[in-house]
Design an enzyme around this catalytic site. Structure first.
Site, mmCIF file in Angstrom:
data_model
loop_
_atom_site.group_PDB
_atom_site.id
_atom_site.type_symbol
_atom_site.label_atom_id
_atom_site.label_comp_id
_atom_site.label_asym_id
_atom_site.label_seq_id
_atom_site.Cartn_x
_atom_site.Cartn_y
_atom_site.Cartn_z
ATOM 1 N N SER A 60 54.694 38.611 32.478
ATOM 2 C CA SER A 60 54.307 37.247 32.155
ATOM 3 C C SER A 60 53.768 37.078 30.740
ATOM 4 O O SER A 60 54.355 36.369 29.918
ATOM 5 C CB SER A 60 53.272 36.767 33.172
ATOM 6 O OG SER A 60 52.729 35.526 32.829
ATOM 7 N N ASP A 62 53.590 39.247 28.390
ATOM 8 C CA ASP A 62 54.513 39.872 27.434
ATOM 9 C C ASP A 62 55.547 38.857 26.954
ATOM 10 O O ASP A 62 55.827 38.769 25.754
ATOM 11 C CB ASP A 62 55.240 41.052 28.084
ATOM 12 C CG ASP A 62 54.320 42.224 28.363
ATOM 13 O OD1 ASP A 62 54.432 43.244 27.686
ATOM 14 O OD2 ASP A 62 53.482 42.109 29.282
ATOM 15 N N ASP A 194 44.095 46.303 31.829
ATOM 16 C CA ASP A 194 43.989 46.833 33.185
ATOM 17 C C ASP A 194 42.779 47.725 33.442
ATOM 18 O O ASP A 194 42.040 47.521 34.402
ATOM 19 C CB ASP A 194 45.251 47.630 33.525
ATOM 20 C CG ASP A 194 46.521 46.838 33.358
ATOM 21 O OD1 ASP A 194 46.465 45.708 32.832
ATOM 22 O OD2 ASP A 194 47.585 47.334 33.751
ATOM 23 N N TRP A 384 43.520 50.837 27.797
ATOM 24 C CA TRP A 384 42.607 49.812 27.291
ATOM 25 C C TRP A 384 41.183 50.318 27.111
ATOM 26 O O TRP A 384 40.250 49.524 27.015
ATOM 27 C CB TRP A 384 42.637 48.595 28.215
ATOM 28 C CG TRP A 384 43.908 47.820 28.080
ATOM 29 C CD1 TRP A 384 45.015 47.901 28.879
ATOM 30 C CD2 TRP A 384 44.222 46.865 27.066
ATOM 31 N NE1 TRP A 384 46.003 47.049 28.424
ATOM 32 C CE2 TRP A 384 45.544 46.402 27.314
ATOM 33 C CE3 TRP A 384 43.526 46.354 25.972
ATOM 34 C CZ2 TRP A 384 46.170 45.450 26.503
ATOM 35 C CZ3 TRP A 384 44.149 45.397 25.168
ATOM 36 C CH2 TRP A 384 45.455 44.963 25.440
ATOM 37 N N GLU A 427 53.351 51.168 22.043
ATOM 38 C CA GLU A 427 52.639 50.243 22.929
ATOM 39 C C GLU A 427 51.214 49.993 22.431
ATOM 40 O O GLU A 427 50.730 48.861 22.441
ATOM 41 C CB GLU A 427 52.626 50.840 24.334
ATOM 42 C CG GLU A 427 52.124 49.912 25.418
ATOM 43 C CD GLU A 427 52.200 50.549 26.800
ATOM 44 O OE1 GLU A 427 51.797 49.869 27.763
ATOM 45 O OE2 GLU A 427 52.656 51.721 26.932
#
Length: 457
Positions: A60, A62, A194, A384, A427
């Site tokens: 979503s 992204d 996350d 994260w 990433e």
């Protein structure tokens, strides 16, 4: 690091980086070509996967960031990107965090469609999806796409606007908590960050049942190292939370009242408020009344400051709905509310000071670290829990520029170019060395590089 001044490396030395303005055109043209090729390679006919191996479906938030890059060189594809995601919207207005591609092996990603069982829910879309959501950046992306489409922008706005209104109505009706009416997230994945250390305390109230892995297999570890991904204990908690929500029919009344994880996140709500401003823009383009959206943006901005701002911490802090307590961790989520244009000056100044302090060292490291560099839990390589990400770095840059901190904003955009020039379209990145981590040929890294390169030409 930022502004081309120099970033401290892991040994405390200085890494001199190059301003975008000082890079030769041959280099930036090559970077631009590589980024475009990543988005072409990751295109699946109607949407762009974040990466072909680790994330083989449509995500979503992204897609919103991807659309920002696509609209610069393929605006019709950018429109298709968002409209295809809206095709996965549930009848209650939620836009799920994953829209599954039926052409992809259902076991290629976990948790996949057989885990979420969206088809069992009344009002499900025509394709399989997950049942949780992600930060609502979509209206803001839609305005950029409408701009990119030129004279076709109004037709796109007419198609996108009702979907976005329904998304925001869902947040108001089904996710608001407390008298301030901010939205709650009911799973760490809904924040987009996350395994942020901010979720450690509420998440550890959820039992970590490792026997779940007798039934379920993590696919992410086939494509990324264990030191770069969430732990098995955290993943077991994620599974338990998702199963409980699913088994209660994705009932938001139940999950707000009884779900084990219920948190008010600064970034989620700041991006919602920013998206209401964008909805006002879309409304004007199609002849609808923008005033309700502007009022909602003002309401959310006030609530965010009243409920989540901590002058002592110098950042916005998440709030655990179950305990009523603010969570103490200083993360990038507490800095992203800078995207709000009406944030009070007595908040903007301290957020800038926190960014420049030793906690985040913006201007002296690469990008914006996802977690306080001075916290002993900071891990510069694990998802994260410390790395710099290009999407959050870009959002902070947008906020800084909006509030007049042009040099620092430009420096962060220079960092986006420097990181990808050094380590590729990874990433996420080590904030001190610039080393790339996670998957490679990552779509939002490519898209935001395109956005930075072409916005500065």
């Amino acid at each position: 690091g930022a502004a081309g001044v120099g970033a401290a490396d892991a040994s405390g030395g200085v890494v001199v980086t190059t301003r975008l303005a000082d890079r030769p055109a041959t280099e930036t043209d090559g970077l631009l070509r590589d980024a475009v090729h990543v988005l072409i390679d990751n295109w699946h006919g109607h949407s762009t996967v974040p990466s072909r191996d680790l994330y083989p479906h449509q995500w979503s938030w992204d897609s919103a960031f991807i659309a920002l890059g696509l609209r610069r060189w393929a605006p019709k594809r950018a429109a298709t990107e968002l409209l295809s995601l809206f095709g996965a919207q549930w009848s209650d207005g939620r836009i799920p965090h994953i829209a599954f591609n039926p052409a992809v092996d259902p076991d290629a990603y976990f948790p996949g469609p057989t885990f979420w069982r969206s088809a069992d829910v009344v009002g499900h879309p025509p394709i399989d999806t997950s049942g949780i959501i992600q930060p609502p950046v979509h209206a803001t992306a839609a305005v950029a796409v409408a701009d990119g489409l030129g004279e076709d922008g109004a037709a796109f706005a007419r198609r996108a606007y009702p979907c976005l209104v329904a998304q925001h109505d869902y947040l108001r009706r089904r996710r608001s908590v407390g008298p301030a009416g901010l939205a709650a997230v009911v799973h760490p994945w809904e924040t987009g960050m996350d395994n942020s250390p901010a979720w450690d305390t509420p998440l550890h109230a959820v039992p970590a049942d490792l026997s779940l892995f007798d039934t379920y297999t993590r696919r992410d570890l086939e494509h990324a190292g264990t030191g770069e991904r969430p732990t098995d204990e955290d993943y077991a908690r994620y599974i338990r939370l998702a199963l409980a929500y699913r088994d209660h029919g994705y009932d938001d009344d139940w999950v707000r009242a009884e779900g084990a994880f219920c948190v008010v996140d600064p970034t989620f709500n700041a991006l919602w408020a920013r998206a209401e401003i964008s909805l006002a823009d879309l409304a004007e383009r199609i002849g609808a009344d923008p005033s309700g959206h502007r009022a909602e943006a003002a309401r959310l901005t006030r609530a965010l400051v009243d409920q989540l701002w901590s002058a002592e911490a110098g950042v916005f802090l998440a709030r655990d709905v179950r305990t009523g307590h603010r969570l103490s961790e200083r993360t990038v989520s507490g800095l992203i509310p800078l995207v709000l244009p009406d944030l009070p000056a007595e908040v903007v100044g301290p957020v800038h000071d926190t960014l420049s302090s030793d906690r985040f060292r913006v201007g002296r490291v690469y990008g914006v670290p996802s977690f306080d560099l001075t916290d002993p839990r900071h891990d510069p390589q694990r998802y994260w829990r410390g790395p710099s990400w290009l999407n959050t770095t870009w959002l902070v840059a947008q906020g800084l520029r909006q509030h007049g901190y042009t040099d620092l904003a430009t420096g962060l955009e220079d960092d986006i170019v420097a990181l990808t020039a050094q380590s590729g379209l990874r990433e996420y990145f080590h904030p001190l060395t610039g080393t790339g981590h996670g998957t490679d040929r990552f779509s939002w890294s490519a898209a935001l590089l395109i956005e930075v390169l072409l916005s500065r030409r």
